[in-house]
Design a protein around this motif. Structure first.
Motif, PDB file in Angstrom:
ATOM      1  N   ALA A 100       0.835  -1.206   0.000  1.00 56.91           N
ATOM      2  CA  ALA A 100       0.000   0.000   0.000  1.00 56.91           C
ATOM      3  C   ALA A 100       0.866   1.251   0.000  1.00 56.91           C
ATOM      4  CB  ALA A 100      -0.926   0.000   1.213  1.00 56.91           C
ATOM      5  N   ALA A 101       1.945   1.219   0.772  1.00 51.57           N
ATOM      6  CA  ALA A 101       2.821   2.391   0.854  1.00 51.57           C
ATOM      7  C   ALA A 101       3.364   2.723  -0.536  1.00 51.57           C
ATOM      8  CB  ALA A 101       3.960   2.131   1.830  1.00 51.57           C
ATOM      9  N   ARG A 102       3.675   1.693  -1.290  1.00 56.01           N
ATOM     10  CA  ARG A 102       4.176   1.912  -2.658  1.00 56.01           C
ATOM     11  C   ARG A 102       3.056   2.328  -3.597  1.00 56.01           C
ATOM     12  NH1 ARG A 102       4.246  -2.454  -5.356  1.00 56.01           N
ATOM     13  NH2 ARG A 102       4.930  -3.642  -3.542  1.00 56.01           N
ATOM     14  N   GLU A 103       1.982   1.561  -3.632  1.00 58.74           N
ATOM     15  CA  GLU A 103       0.884   1.813  -4.572  1.00 58.74           C
ATOM     16  C   GLU A 103       0.240   3.191  -4.363  1.00 58.74           C
ATOM     17  OE1 GLU A 103      -1.111  -0.715  -6.770  1.00 58.74           O
ATOM     18  OE2 GLU A 103       0.944  -1.448  -6.976  1.00 58.74           O
ATOM     19  N   PHE A 104      -0.023   3.524  -3.101  1.00 57.33           N
ATOM     20  CA  PHE A 104      -0.655   4.818  -2.828  1.00 57.33           C
ATOM     21  C   PHE A 104       0.233   5.963  -3.305  1.00 57.33           C
ATOM     22  CE2 PHE A 104      -3.295   2.999   0.909  1.00 57.33           C
ATOM     23  CZ  PHE A 104      -4.355   2.764   0.062  1.00 57.33           C
ATOM     24  N   ARG A 105       1.533   5.868  -3.034  1.00 62.57           N
ATOM     25  CA  ARG A 105       2.414   6.957  -3.460  1.00 62.57           C
ATOM     26  C   ARG A 105       2.547   6.997  -4.972  1.00 62.57           C
ATOM     27  NH1 ARG A 105       7.445   6.106   0.622  1.00 62.57           N
ATOM     28  NH2 ARG A 105       6.704   3.945   0.422  1.00 62.57           N
ATOM     29  N   GLU A 106       2.420   5.849  -5.629  1.00 62.26           N
ATOM     30  CA  GLU A 106       2.532   5.835  -7.092  1.00 62.26           C
ATOM     31  C   GLU A 106       1.264   6.321  -7.775  1.00 62.26           C
ATOM     32  OE1 GLU A 106       3.608   1.936  -8.380  1.00 62.26           O
ATOM     33  OE2 GLU A 106       5.713   2.173  -7.809  1.00 62.26           O
ATOM     34  N   LYS A 107       0.101   5.898  -7.270  1.00 66.49           N
ATOM     35  CA  LYS A 107      -1.155   6.154  -7.979  1.00 66.49           C
ATOM     36  C   LYS A 107      -2.108   7.071  -7.236  1.00 66.49           C
ATOM     37  CE  LYS A 107      -0.908   1.366  -9.669  1.00 66.49           C
ATOM     38  NZ  LYS A 107      -1.597   0.058  -9.662  1.00 66.49           N
ATOM     39  N   GLY A 108      -1.729   7.500  -6.046  1.00 63.71           N
ATOM     40  CA  GLY A 108      -2.657   8.252  -5.225  1.00 63.71           C
ATOM     41  C   GLY A 108      -3.549   7.316  -4.439  1.00 63.71           C
ATOM     42  N   ILE A 109      -4.162   7.810  -3.391  1.00 59.25           N
ATOM     43  CA  ILE A 109      -4.998   6.951  -2.554  1.00 59.25           C
ATOM     44  C   ILE A 109      -6.274   6.563  -3.291  1.00 59.25           C
ATOM     45  CG2 ILE A 109      -6.303   6.821  -0.397  1.00 59.25           C
ATOM     46  CD1 ILE A 109      -4.156   8.710   0.817  1.00 59.25           C
ATOM     47  N   GLU A 110      -6.896   7.547  -3.946  1.00 53.46           N
ATOM     48  CA  GLU A 110      -8.084   7.213  -4.749  1.00 53.46           C
ATOM     49  C   GLU A 110      -7.722   6.313  -5.915  1.00 53.46           C
ATOM     50  OE1 GLU A 110     -11.062  10.279  -5.813  1.00 53.46           O
ATOM     51  OE2 GLU A 110      -9.812  11.632  -4.636  1.00 53.46           O
ATOM     52  N   GLY A 111      -6.542   6.534  -6.469  1.00 50.10           N
ATOM     53  CA  GLY A 111      -6.146   5.821  -7.691  1.00 50.10           C
ATOM     54  C   GLY A 111      -5.748   4.373  -7.487  1.00 50.10           C
TER      55      GLY A 111
END
Lengths: 213, 213
Positions: A40-51
């Motif tokens: 999540a730490a990676r994905e959220f920073r890459e795509k945004g929390i909504e993304g």
DNA sequence: TGTACATCAGTGAACGCGCGTTCACTGATGTAC
DNA sequence: TGTACATCAGTGAACGCGCGTTCACTGATGTAC
């Protein structure tokens, strides 16, 4: 890697000495939990929390989305944990830079690290403020508090490293962090490598200046 | 207000001298178009591009969502136009600050305006870079290009206002914009009024410093 | 140590819901003669 | 100037689709005796 899951079995907290030992399943859950937060730490920073979707994140950890709610009450709770982890990583890097040699040259090392092409082109491993600050400022929930808390930790540690009068040091640390965050934000929007490097160079110069006087 | 709609009737572009005059309906369309961009510029900065819906924006202009595609090919096209408008507003404010008196005190006025509580608490009328920079950096489409172009315009105008050697001025302007953007980002995440004011004060100090030397 | 039962991490289908986009339609606008 | 036709801005229902969350279920883990 293992600072992100507390109270996995809050029910047994007081009896923990009586139970023989965490068995395979409990360890497995803790490991899953850590992997979810990590992804999540990676994905959220890459795509945004909504993304970034809950299902994506669970898939990235090798699990299916249905099990998510055994670990978190909501996506926002996960976001808060993931942001906390992002700041842990960033503070560890600051700590590593400071460990080499104390004083200003150590902070210069951190500045160069923060304002590197590496950081600009790898948001997934970068500063949560740049990646998620604007989004969480709109949300007003747990993730917002996590960003605020992380900013507090970062400014506190930077001020400590700057030393001297702590009121002045906090002022300098806040200014420094502002240039860092702003320069990486601008660099990520730059339309060319040339423009990106120009922004980073300007940021480095002003960041160094922020420590003087 | 009327710089955002070109080519509403591209078909007649060459014959325009022959057609008597834009009648009521064409004016109405142009007015609708402007109102859509205006509402979008506010909504997107307040809620993010993903967070603000096409239907919301159309409703804010007093229209229904079905007619949207008579004005834009996609939501991203609208986002690009809205971002352009946001920069127009920001540059107009910079121009106004510079109009009073030239030189550094005029820039100090702009710094105070940018780093004001007003700006922090009104993202809908504020700088598009702070509100949307991180989100558009992920998107890679028209809105990303619009942010990049706006940043270029802003840095160019700031460098011009700083004056002197333009290579050095651009460096200073880039550093200045970085502190401005970073400080407002941090201030919007601040957990208290006190923390917000401390960040803004630190930003103002470093922003002024960026113009010296 | 072994057996019977309870717990619960993880599965996969399903639920609502909101969103961007499409489309047939309407009626005023604009054009041609 | 007036009439017949074409255009097209705006309407409102509908379309797919993806998302966060829920839920009945399974089988291994953990517990009690």
């Amino acid at each position: 890697m293992d600072d992100a899951y507390h109270h996995c079995q809050p029910r047994n907290q007081d009896d923990e000495r009586e139970t023989p030992m965490p068995r395979a399943s409990r360890e497995a859950k803790a490991a899953s939990h850590a992997r979810i937060v990590e992804a999540a730490a990676r994905e959220f920073r890459e795509k945004g929390i909504e993304g970034a979707g809950v299902a994506d994140i669970m898939a990235a950890t090798g699990l299916t989305h249905g099990g998510f709610y055994r670990h978190f009450n909501s996506k926002d709770d996960l976001a808060a944990a993931a942001i906390g982890r992002g700041f842990d990583e960033g503070l560890a890097r600051l700590e590593a830079a400071l460990a080499g040699d104390g004083g200003e040259s150590a902070l210069a090392k951190y500045i160069d690290l923060y304002l590197s092409c590496q950081h600009v082109s790898n948001p997934g491993a970068g500063c949560p403020i740049v990646a998620l600050g604007a989004e969480t400022a709109r949300s007003g929930s747990g993730s917002r508090a996590a960003i605020a808390e992380g900013i507090g930790r970062l400014i506190g540690r930077l001020a400590e490293a700057i030393g001297g009068d702590q009121n002045d040091a906090r002022l300098k640390a806040s200014g420094l962090l502002a240039v860092l965050v702003g320069a990486v934000t601008l660099a990520r929007s730059a339309p060319s490598e040339e423009a990106r490097n120009a922004i980073l160079a300007a940021g480095r110069q002003l960041a160094r200046q922020s420590l003087q006087r």
